[in-house]
Motif scaffolding. Sequence first.
Motif, PDB file in Angstrom:
ATOM      1  N   VAL A  26       0.839  -1.196   0.000  1.00 11.29           N
ATOM      2  CA  VAL A  26       0.000   0.000   0.000  1.00 11.29           C
ATOM      3  C   VAL A  26       0.870   1.241   0.000  1.00 11.29           C
ATOM      4  CG1 VAL A  26      -1.738   1.304   1.294  1.00 11.29           C
ATOM      5  CG2 VAL A  26      -1.846  -1.202   1.237  1.00 11.29           C
ATOM      6  N   ARG A  27       0.610   2.148  -0.922  1.00  9.69           N
ATOM      7  CA  ARG A  27       1.300   3.441  -0.911  1.00  9.69           C
ATOM      8  C   ARG A  27       0.502   4.397  -0.036  1.00  9.69           C
ATOM      9  NH1 ARG A  27       1.511   8.467  -2.952  1.00  9.69           N
ATOM     10  NH2 ARG A  27       3.603   9.334  -3.248  1.00  9.69           N
ATOM     11  N   ALA A  28       1.121   4.797   1.072  1.00 11.22           N
ATOM     12  CA  ALA A  28       0.491   5.696   2.035  1.00 11.22           C
ATOM     13  C   ALA A  28       1.614   6.413   2.786  1.00 11.22           C
ATOM     14  CB  ALA A  28      -0.402   4.922   2.995  1.00 11.22           C
ATOM     15  N   PRO A  29       2.167   7.479   2.218  1.00 11.60           N
ATOM     16  CA  PRO A  29       3.365   8.112   2.786  1.00 11.60           C
ATOM     17  C   PRO A  29       3.247   8.541   4.245  1.00 11.60           C
ATOM     18  CG  PRO A  29       2.945   8.923   0.568  1.00 11.60           C
ATOM     19  CD  PRO A  29       1.761   8.101   0.946  1.00 11.60           C
ATOM     20  N   LYS A  30       2.106   9.100   4.642  1.00  9.76           N
ATOM     21  CA  LYS A  30       1.957   9.553   6.027  1.00  9.76           C
ATOM     22  C   LYS A  30       2.059   8.385   7.002  1.00  9.76           C
ATOM     23  CE  LYS A  30      -0.930  13.652   5.197  1.00  9.76           C
ATOM     24  NZ  LYS A  30      -2.256  14.258   5.471  1.00  9.76           N
ATOM     25  N   ALA A  31       1.422   7.278   6.661  1.00  7.77           N
ATOM     26  CA  ALA A  31       1.428   6.114   7.549  1.00  7.77           C
ATOM     27  C   ALA A  31       2.741   5.349   7.469  1.00  7.77           C
ATOM     28  CB  ALA A  31       0.270   5.188   7.209  1.00  7.77           C
ATOM     29  N   ALA A  32       3.344   5.301   6.275  1.00  2.53           N
ATOM     30  CA  ALA A  32       4.506   4.439   6.062  1.00  2.53           C
ATOM     31  C   ALA A  32       5.808   5.022   6.569  1.00  2.53           C
ATOM     32  CB  ALA A  32       4.644   4.119   4.569  1.00  2.53           C
ATOM     33  N   HIS A  33       5.922   6.339   6.623  1.00  4.32           N
ATOM     34  CA  HIS A  33       7.241   6.930   6.877  1.00  4.32           C
ATOM     35  C   HIS A  33       7.806   6.542   8.238  1.00  4.32           C
ATOM     36  CE1 HIS A  33       5.339  10.027   9.399  1.00  4.32           C
ATOM     37  NE2 HIS A  33       6.551  10.341   9.803  1.00  4.32           N
ATOM     38  N   ASP A  34       6.936   6.286   9.218  1.00  2.66           N
ATOM     39  CA  ASP A  34       7.432   5.870  10.528  1.00  2.66           C
ATOM     40  C   ASP A  34       6.820   4.535  10.967  1.00  2.66           C
ATOM     41  OD1 ASP A  34       4.858   6.738  10.983  1.00  2.66           O
ATOM     42  OD2 ASP A  34       5.339   7.947  12.745  1.00  2.66           O
ATOM     43  N   ALA A  35       6.287   3.775   9.994  1.00  2.02           N
ATOM     44  CA  ALA A  35       5.686   2.477  10.319  1.00  2.02           C
ATOM     45  C   ALA A  35       6.757   1.494  10.774  1.00  2.02           C
ATOM     46  CB  ALA A  35       4.946   1.916   9.109  1.00  2.02           C
ATOM     47  N   VAL A  36       6.413   0.670  11.752  1.00  4.67           N
ATOM     48  CA  VAL A  36       7.353  -0.339  12.248  1.00  4.67           C
ATOM     49  C   VAL A  36       6.725  -1.715  12.107  1.00  4.67           C
ATOM     50  CG1 VAL A  36       8.459   1.245  13.861  1.00  4.67           C
ATOM     51  CG2 VAL A  36       6.507  -0.118  14.623  1.00  4.67           C
ATOM     52  N   HIS A  37       7.583  -2.692  11.974  1.00  6.66           N
ATOM     53  CA  HIS A  37       7.136  -4.077  11.827  1.00  6.66           C
ATOM     54  C   HIS A  37       6.249  -4.475  13.012  1.00  6.66           C
ATOM     55  CE1 HIS A  37       7.668  -8.194  10.173  1.00  6.66           C
ATOM     56  NE2 HIS A  37       7.402  -8.542  11.416  1.00  6.66           N
ATOM     57  N   GLY A  38       5.081  -5.030  12.690  1.00  9.40           N
ATOM     58  CA  GLY A  38       4.183  -5.515  13.735  1.00  9.40           C
ATOM     59  C   GLY A  38       3.109  -4.547  14.164  1.00  9.40           C
ATOM     60  N   GLU A  39       3.178  -3.288  13.741  1.00 10.48           N
ATOM     61  CA  GLU A  39       2.145  -2.346  14.171  1.00 10.48           C
ATOM     62  C   GLU A  39       0.885  -2.515  13.339  1.00 10.48           C
ATOM     63  OE1 GLU A  39       1.895   1.956  13.143  1.00 10.48           O
ATOM     64  OE2 GLU A  39       3.991   1.721  12.573  1.00 10.48           O
ATOM     65  N   SER A  40      -0.226  -1.996  13.856  1.00  5.72           N
ATOM     66  CA  SER A  40      -1.519  -2.133  13.197  1.00  5.72           C
ATOM     67  C   SER A  40      -1.872  -0.862  12.433  1.00  5.72           C
ATOM     68  CB  SER A  40      -2.613  -2.421  14.228  1.00  5.72           C
ATOM     69  OG  SER A  40      -2.373  -3.650  14.883  1.00  5.72           O
ATOM     70  N   ILE A  41      -2.389  -1.060  11.229  1.00  2.71           N
ATOM     71  CA  ILE A  41      -2.903   0.037  10.414  1.00  2.71           C
ATOM     72  C   ILE A  41      -4.247  -0.409   9.852  1.00  2.71           C
ATOM     73  CG2 ILE A  41      -2.565   1.439   8.332  1.00  2.71           C
ATOM     74  CD1 ILE A  41       0.409   1.300   8.751  1.00  2.71           C
ATOM     75  N   VAL A  51       4.155  -5.832   7.872  1.00  5.43           N
ATOM     76  CA  VAL A  51       5.223  -6.839   7.830  1.00  5.43           C
ATOM     77  C   VAL A  51       6.457  -6.307   7.104  1.00  5.43           C
ATOM     78  CG1 VAL A  51       3.648  -8.789   7.988  1.00  5.43           C
ATOM     79  CG2 VAL A  51       4.265  -7.897   5.727  1.00  5.43           C
ATOM     80  N   GLY A  52       6.385  -5.099   6.591  1.00  6.88           N
ATOM     81  CA  GLY A  52       7.513  -4.472   5.918  1.00  6.88           C
ATOM     82  C   GLY A  52       7.115  -3.077   5.485  1.00  6.88           C
ATOM     83  N   SER A  53       8.091  -2.201   5.310  1.00 12.25           N
ATOM     84  CA  SER A  53       7.756  -0.841   4.915  1.00 12.25           C
ATOM     85  C   SER A  53       8.946  -0.148   4.260  1.00 12.25           C
ATOM     86  CB  SER A  53       7.287  -0.021   6.127  1.00 12.25           C
ATOM     87  OG  SER A  53       8.321   0.108   7.088  1.00 12.25           O
ATOM     88  N   THR A  54       8.632   0.901   3.473  1.00 10.47           N
ATOM     89  CA  THR A  54       9.619   1.818   2.931  1.00 10.47           C
ATOM     90  C   THR A  54       9.212   3.210   3.396  1.00 10.47           C
ATOM     91  OG1 THR A  54       8.417   2.283   0.872  1.00 10.47           O
ATOM     92  CG2 THR A  54       9.831   0.323   0.908  1.00 10.47           C
TER      93      THR A  54
END
Length: 209
Positions: A26-41, A51-54
Amino acid sequence: MFTGIIEEIGEITAIAPSGDGWRLTVRAPKAAHDAVHGESIAVSGVCLTVVGSTTDTFDADVMKQTLDVSALATASIGTKINIEKAMPVGARLGGHIVQGHVDGTGVVIDVRPGAEWSVLRVSLPADLAPLVVDKGSISVDGTSLTVSAVSAATADEAWFEISLIPETLAATTLGSRIVGDHVNLETDILARHVERLLAFRAVSEGGSR
């Protein structure tokens, strides 16, 4: 736990088979920029685990059970989705308590646009109809909304209506919904608890006679 206040509109950029389910990117810059493995969105109201992020995308697995009960099963690459990160402890509850556990789906059966507002009528599965009340809360594609009208209990087909203000139309995917679209529904957790308690009381009282 979520509040139903959408933070951004994301886009599905990849879908890959994962067991009997999917792995979404999923492309979602606001959510992804500080997303960490295991968190809920919450993705259009479905609570998914990162399970992974850029810097501007995140990956999440979707179980078959989730695909069976949610509108994510109809998604494809390019589908726009509502995004909300989990509510931090101590934050204001701007919407209502949303768990990200979809109860079922409805279908948009009428759209009445106005000069500023728009009213959507959505079909309601029969088993969910008792849990939706006029002026009560409901989550539609993860968006916290107030029910503005409901069908009568005697109606052949159940439905409810939501009145969308300009902010909701602009900040969520609901502004682009058309007749025939499937949407995720999560009823009020308090209503679900009351229904369950009443069911047990009815059994208890029936057995004591």
